[in-house]
Scaffold this motif. Structure first.
Motif, PDB file in Angstrom:
ATOM      1  N   VAL A 250      42.327  34.142  60.035  1.00  0.00           N
ATOM      2  CA  VAL A 250      42.976  33.475  58.914  1.00  0.00           C
ATOM      3  C   VAL A 250      42.004  33.413  57.752  1.00  0.00           C
ATOM      4  O   VAL A 250      40.791  33.376  57.926  1.00  0.00           O
ATOM      5  CB  VAL A 250      43.439  32.047  59.294  1.00  0.00           C
ATOM      6  CG1 VAL A 250      44.610  32.096  60.246  1.00  0.00           C
ATOM      7  CG2 VAL A 250      42.293  31.245  59.894  1.00  0.00           C
ATOM      8  N   ARG A 251      42.556  33.404  56.548  1.00  0.00           N
ATOM      9  CA  ARG A 251      41.713  33.388  55.355  1.00  0.00           C
ATOM     10  C   ARG A 251      41.346  31.973  54.928  1.00  0.00           C
ATOM     11  O   ARG A 251      40.394  31.785  54.191  1.00  0.00           O
ATOM     12  CB  ARG A 251      42.433  34.113  54.211  1.00  0.00           C
ATOM     13  CG  ARG A 251      42.591  35.605  54.462  1.00  0.00           C
ATOM     14  CD  ARG A 251      43.272  36.288  53.295  1.00  0.00           C
ATOM     15  NE  ARG A 251      44.697  35.974  53.227  1.00  0.00           N
ATOM     16  CZ  ARG A 251      45.296  35.447  52.171  1.00  0.00           C
ATOM     17  NH1 ARG A 251      44.593  35.147  51.100  1.00  0.00           N
ATOM     18  NH2 ARG A 251      46.583  35.193  52.187  1.00  0.00           N
ATOM     19  N   GLY A 252      42.095  30.998  55.374  1.00  0.00           N
ATOM     20  CA  GLY A 252      41.811  29.617  55.030  1.00  0.00           C
ATOM     21  C   GLY A 252      41.776  28.761  56.280  1.00  0.00           C
ATOM     22  O   GLY A 252      41.272  29.166  57.323  1.00  0.00           O
TER      23      GLY A 252
ATOM     24  N   ALA B 168      44.194  28.272  48.614  1.00  0.00           N
ATOM     25  CA  ALA B 168      44.153  26.899  49.111  1.00  0.00           C
ATOM     26  C   ALA B 168      43.919  26.965  50.619  1.00  0.00           C
ATOM     27  O   ALA B 168      44.193  27.991  51.248  1.00  0.00           O
ATOM     28  CB  ALA B 168      45.461  26.171  48.807  1.00  0.00           C
ATOM     29  N   PRO B 169      43.415  25.892  51.204  1.00  0.00           N
ATOM     30  CA  PRO B 169      43.184  25.921  52.654  1.00  0.00           C
ATOM     31  C   PRO B 169      44.445  26.186  53.465  1.00  0.00           C
ATOM     32  O   PRO B 169      44.376  26.777  54.540  1.00  0.00           O
ATOM     33  CB  PRO B 169      42.627  24.521  52.942  1.00  0.00           C
ATOM     34  CG  PRO B 169      42.039  24.065  51.645  1.00  0.00           C
ATOM     35  CD  PRO B 169      42.924  24.640  50.594  1.00  0.00           C
TER      36      PRO B 169
ATOM     37  N   GLY C  31      37.517  33.979  58.251  1.00  0.00           N
ATOM     38  CA  GLY C  31      37.274  35.158  59.068  1.00  0.00           C
ATOM     39  C   GLY C  31      37.042  34.860  60.529  1.00  0.00           C
ATOM     40  O   GLY C  31      36.908  35.762  61.345  1.00  0.00           O
ATOM     41  N   THR C  32      36.971  33.579  60.890  1.00  0.00           N
ATOM     42  CA  THR C  32      36.771  33.216  62.282  1.00  0.00           C
ATOM     43  C   THR C  32      37.973  33.686  63.111  1.00  0.00           C
ATOM     44  O   THR C  32      39.106  33.646  62.658  1.00  0.00           O
ATOM     45  CB  THR C  32      36.615  31.689  62.415  1.00  0.00           C
ATOM     46  OG1 THR C  32      35.513  31.280  61.615  1.00  0.00           O
ATOM     47  CG2 THR C  32      36.374  31.281  63.848  1.00  0.00           C
ATOM     48  N   ALA C  33      37.704  34.130  64.333  1.00  0.00           N
ATOM     49  CA  ALA C  33      38.788  34.577  65.215  1.00  0.00           C
ATOM     50  C   ALA C  33      39.853  33.505  65.327  1.00  0.00           C
ATOM     51  O   ALA C  33      39.544  32.313  65.455  1.00  0.00           O
ATOM     52  CB  ALA C  33      38.228  34.920  66.585  1.00  0.00           C
ATOM     53  N   GLY C  34      41.094  33.920  65.274  1.00  0.00           N
ATOM     54  CA  GLY C  34      42.175  32.951  65.209  1.00  0.00           C
ATOM     55  C   GLY C  34      43.154  33.039  66.351  1.00  0.00           C
ATOM     56  O   GLY C  34      43.088  33.919  67.207  1.00  0.00           O
TER      57      GLY C  34
END
Length: 980
Positions: free
Chosen positions: A346-348, A315-316, A198-201
């Motif tokens: 991003v989710r991973g 998966a990452p 969830g971090t800004a990407g």
């Protein structure tokens, strides 16, 4: 004008894929990671009323866009509380990011929004954002096609969002994945930092032409996608990932099913173990075969086939691929579609998105901002892909990547020796103080006379270049006489520390074959031998051996490293220049002669006309006494291991103008932060004995990351993989060192020398590099030390650097020192164990708090299972951490868990009964893990709904992830009741 959406007429249960998205949104910080967007840029005469009507028509045909989620019972899709509107306003392209990131209220809906930005005269930008709960990659093309059809007045697609649920073979999928599924390890990527989901990407775009791709894929016998995915896996292997897992979005619609808007994809893992010696084309074909096996189970969510804890991404690393036809036209207006609008999260760890059109593949590498160097990765992916397309039969390990040049350059070694420098200083200032030892002050003239006298006596005994002389003396002025006297003969000295065990001293003496040994009483300060017969027959050359030092030998057989004069002089010149050393300096001599860093604190001062204050032989652990010497003699330079610096800090190191040199083991960030404000300069030095004491230096500034910096003079630093190929910047590899400082090798160990000293692949003929066995990566501030290659551990398939965990532990205020090992590595109870020494200012150590502190920054598999508190770490004779002497953890080493709930409690009985009903298991212990019992996302929802009905408490779904036991859930219920 507001257009009402046509509502769905009945509640529709969520599909397994939709349920996975729903529960992730409720339990994890997904941010905008589930927002899918597409934009259409219009130029010319756009009719906004027609576009508004077109949006209404599309929503009417695909009513899931106007849906919401009712989770009163099990979650179902229902009509939204509000319609889908087309919002028209002035704006700029820069507004797209905010429109995409704006949150959805899933319980109220709707799950889609349309915004038309007026960006200029006759210029508009349509931004369509839909939640992944009812949308996927194929849906984007359906949406744009239907918008164009409705705008142009032609028929829309004849299918709505509903689709028959295909029959799936769960048992077959379970059997397939049972032998194949393994939790993916954290990937190695350039400069990767752990970041929460969830971090800004950010997104890095790139393109690949389809012409060469089509030709190469056909030649290899694979599809375009298979070729692209093979290149991605090959690159990840080059980054050091022995096993590569990527999660793919696979369509669950049948081959002949018409495209429709909705969530009709399933994410499944693809795992390979690329062999660097395998031709790329053969690897691509093997990947194709594996994909075909996976495709057979595309309809079954992995969580239904294996025990899988819910997570934002399977998966990452994830990969999505779509083939797009040319976008439709909107009558009377020019239009351009952007299929790759980034949602901003991003989710991973990273997502590689590929969209293939008629002439190019548009790529987007998406990642959390600052997680790693995505621009470098994208460029290297294109480079490797291009090389594979040009020569598909090239071995994976030989596909060329942009190779970083080694750090540093190499010139000629100094032609004079340490003794030449010392004697010149003695001749220039014979009365200046050279050595202070207790109450004795020894001048340069007196020290030179004694050393020259000893050299003459040794020569009369046949000692000269090629000879080896043992020195078994305590740390006194006579020790320096012995060192300088032996070097003056051209012979090499062999340290034999009298404090070492007699058995070890005997082994070193016999293994090295010393011609003679200088012990107490053999050396004096009166200069025996006279000067007349002291002139050497032949001066030592830079290539003659200056000393032989045996490694610590804490494991295995100790080995003697032969270091030549030129290497030693080069090292001292580098230290002089880096430190700005002058005759006005005073150094503290506290290190055993058997530890090669002693050469710097004993000999560097004597080559620049400075002074050495010797710590008494029994004072190397008495930090308070050392500080008294520093104060009494106005010491300007102190060199010590990090463990030694901790002792000085504990003893009350005052602030001042001291230059602190630290090395011999990794410098923890917390120690650097504590030490830096108290000293004038903090220099982190790195180097193995085999490359002459220090090979890299870094000035550590306040608040800056701790690195080992760059090379000393005439030295090259190479970061290489197992095949001695350069690795990319930011990727971990073994540090190999070349240049003037490389030792001759191991005395009497030709086989071992040949193994660790190799020809320099980038240097002149005859030059060599030494493999340090240390893992490093090249970052913007220099080389980062990651730990020993042989300290790296594997736990349940994950490669783990203990140093990374140690660094995190050391940032906790209650921890002064930290070490991490793998207990029972080959047994059933393999687990990470953290050893910590408490910070005396903070009192006790809370093991649970430490584990939580680690878990906030590192993956779960890197969280120590046990914490052992020690008063002090065991050290080797050279002052380094002795890992072999760390005590074994007891069976009760795991930190205390919260007290178990009382089994007779009504709440416990109710929760236990609910678990038994949902899981269909009669006997469940209060501390058994929900996911170990076969729980998954739907299970969590069913349990939460029943708890809400029977106990009147709405338990947040993240509780089931954080404490997935009956006791944990009961404790959470108690907390929620108290908070009412």
């Amino acid at each position: 004008m507001t257009t009402q959406a046509i509502r769905t007429t009945a509640a529709t249960p969520l599909t397994p894929a939709q349920h996975g998205v729903w529960i992730t949104e409720q339990a994890l910080p997904a941010g905008a990671a589930y927002h899918l967007a597409v934009t259409v840029r219009f130029t010319g005469g756009l009719d906004t009323d027609r576009l508004r009507a077109a949006c209404a028509a599309v929503v009417a045909r695909h009513p899931v866009l106007a849906g919401a989620v009712d989770d009163t019972e099990l979650p179902v899709l229902v009509p939204a509380a509000a319609p889908v509107d087309l919002v028209v306003r002035a704006g700029e392209p820069a507004d797209v990011a905010a429109l995409v990131a704006a949150p959805f209220d899933l319980r109220r809906g709707p799950l889609a929004r349309f915004t038309l930005l007026r960006t200029g005269p006759d210029e508009h930008l349509l931004v369509a954002v839909v939640h992944h709960l009812v949308f996927d990659g194929t849906s984007k093309q359906v949406l744009v096609a239907d918008l164009a059809a409705a705008y142009n007045g032609t028929d829309l697609s004849t299918v709505d969002s509903a689709a028959a649920v295909p029959a799936v073979d769960v048992a077959g999928a379970a059997a397939f994945w049972a032998a194949r599924w393994q939790e993916p390890a954290a990937p190695q990527l350039p400069g990767l930092r752990h970041t929460p989901p969830g971090t800004a990407g950010v997104a890095v775009p790139f393109t690949v032409g389809t012409g060469a791709l089509a030709e190469a894929a056909t030649a290899a016998g694979v599809t375009h996608f298979e070729f692209l995915l093979a290149a991605w896996h090959a690159l990840l292997r080059r980054y050091g990932n022995d096993t590569v897992t990527t999660a793919l979005e696979l369509s669950t619609a049948g081959r002949d099913a018409p495209p429709r808007i909705g969530l009709h994809v399933n994410e499944l893992p693809v795992t390979t173990a690329p062999d660097p010696a395998q031709p790329f084309s053969a690897f691509a074909r093997s990947l194709r075969a594996h994909l075909r096996d996976v495709y057979a189970h595309r309809g079954v969510p992995l969580s239904h086939a294996v025990r899988l804890t819910p997570r934002a991404a399977l998966a990452p690393l994830t990969v999505s691929y779509r083939r797009r036809t040319d976008p439709p036209a909107f009558a009377g207006a020019g239009s351009t579609v952007d299929w790759l609008v980034f949602c901003g999260a991003v989710r991973g760890t990273a997502n590689l998105q590929l969209v293939e059109g008629s002439t190019v593949v548009e790529g987007s590498l998406q990642l959390a901002a600052g997680a790693f160097d995505a621009g470098q990765v994208a460029a290297e992916y294109r480079a490797l892909l291009g090389a594979a397309m040009a020569a598909p039969d090239t071995a994976l390990g030989d596909l060329p990547l942009p190779a970083p040049a080694p750090a540093g350059t190499v010139g000629s070694a100094p032609q004079d020796t340490v003794v030449d420098r010392f004697l010149a200083r003695a001749a220039a200032a014979p009365d200046a103080a050279a050595v202070i030892c207790g109450d004795r002050r020894v001048s340069y003239g007196r020290l030179a006379a004694a050393a020259t006298g000893l050299a003459g006596r040794l020569r009369r005994q046949g000692i000269g270049p090629g000879s080896l002389v043992g020195i078994a003396l305590p740390r006194t002025a006579e020790l320096l006489v012995a060192v300088l006297g032996v070097l003056e003969t051209g012979a090499a000295y062999l340290p034999l520390d009298p404090s070492y065990p007699a058995e070890r001293i005997a082994f070193i003496r016999d293994d090295a074959g010393a011609a003679t040994v200088l012990a107490a009483g053999d050396v004096a300060l009166d200069g025996t031998g006279g000067t007349g017969d002291a002139a050497p027959d032949e001066a030592p050359s830079p290539d003659d051996v200056a000393y032989v030092i045996y490694t610590s030998g804490s494991t295995g057989r100790p080995k003697g490293v032969a270091v030549p004069h030129g290497a030693l002089t080069n090292l001292l010149d580098s230290m002089r220049d880096h430190l700005g050393a002058t005759a006005g300096d005073t150094w503290l001599g506290l290190t055993s002669l058997s530890f090669d860093i002693s050469t710097v604190e004993l000999l560097l001062p004597l080559t620049v006309g400075a002074r050495v204050v010797l710590v008494p032989p029994d004072g190397h652990r008495d930090a308070a006494a050392q500080l008294r010497l520093v104060d009494r003699h106005a010491v300007t330079h102190v060199q010590a291991t990090p463990s030694g610096w901790r002792l000085l800090l504990e003893a009350g190191l005052p602030g001042g103008d001291l230059v602190a040199v630290t090395g011999g083991e990794a410098l923890p960030a917390d120690l650097a932060a504590a030490l830096r404000p108290l000293v004038k300069r903090l220099v982190n030095a790195y180097g193995p004995t085999e490359t002459t004491v220090w090979s890299a230096l870094a000035d550590i500034e306040a608040g800056a990351p701790v690195t080992i910096g760059g090379p000393v003079a005439n030295t090259t630093l190479h970061v290489l993989d197992d095949a001695l190929r350069p690795v990319s910047d930011g990727i971990a590899g073994e540090l190999w060192i070349g240049g003037v400082g490389v030792a001759h090798g191991y005395r009497g160990r030709s086989g071992l020398t040949a193994d660790r000293f190799r020809p320099d692949p980038s240097g002149a003929p005859g030059t060599r590099i030494y493999g340090t066995g240390d893992r490093v990566r090249r970052g913007p501030g220099g080389l980062e030390f990651l730990g020993r290659v042989d300290n790296q551990v594997k736990l349940r398939g994950h490669r783990i650097e203990p140093g990374e965990i140690e660094a995190r532990l050391s940032t906790h205020p209650s921890v002064a020192q930290a070490a991490v090992t793998l207990a029972d590595p080959h047994g059933p109870r393999a687990r990470l164990v953290a050893y910590v020494v408490p910070d005396t200012a903070c009192g006790t150590v809370d093991a649970a708090a430490l584990r939580e502190h680690v878990a906030r920054a590192l993956p779960g598999y890197m969280v120590p299972a046990a914490v052992v508190v020690l008063d002090r770490f065991p050290l080797t004779p050279n002052g380094k951490l002795d890992r072999a002497a760390l005590p074994a953890p007891g069976d009760g080493g795991r930190p205390d868990e919260p007290p178990a709930a009382r089994t007779g409690d009504d709440t416990t009985a109710t929760v236990t009964a609910i678990w038994q009903e949902v899981l269909r298991i009669d006997d469940i212990g209060p501390d058994e893990d929900l996911f170990d019992l076969g729980g998954h996302s739907l299970t969590i929802t069913q349990i939460a709904v029943r708890i809400r009905k029977r106990l009147g408490v709405d338990v947040p779904l993240d509780v089931f992830f954080d404490t997935p036991t009956i006791d944990g859930v009961v404790a959470a219920i108690a907390d929620l009741r108290e908070a009412r």
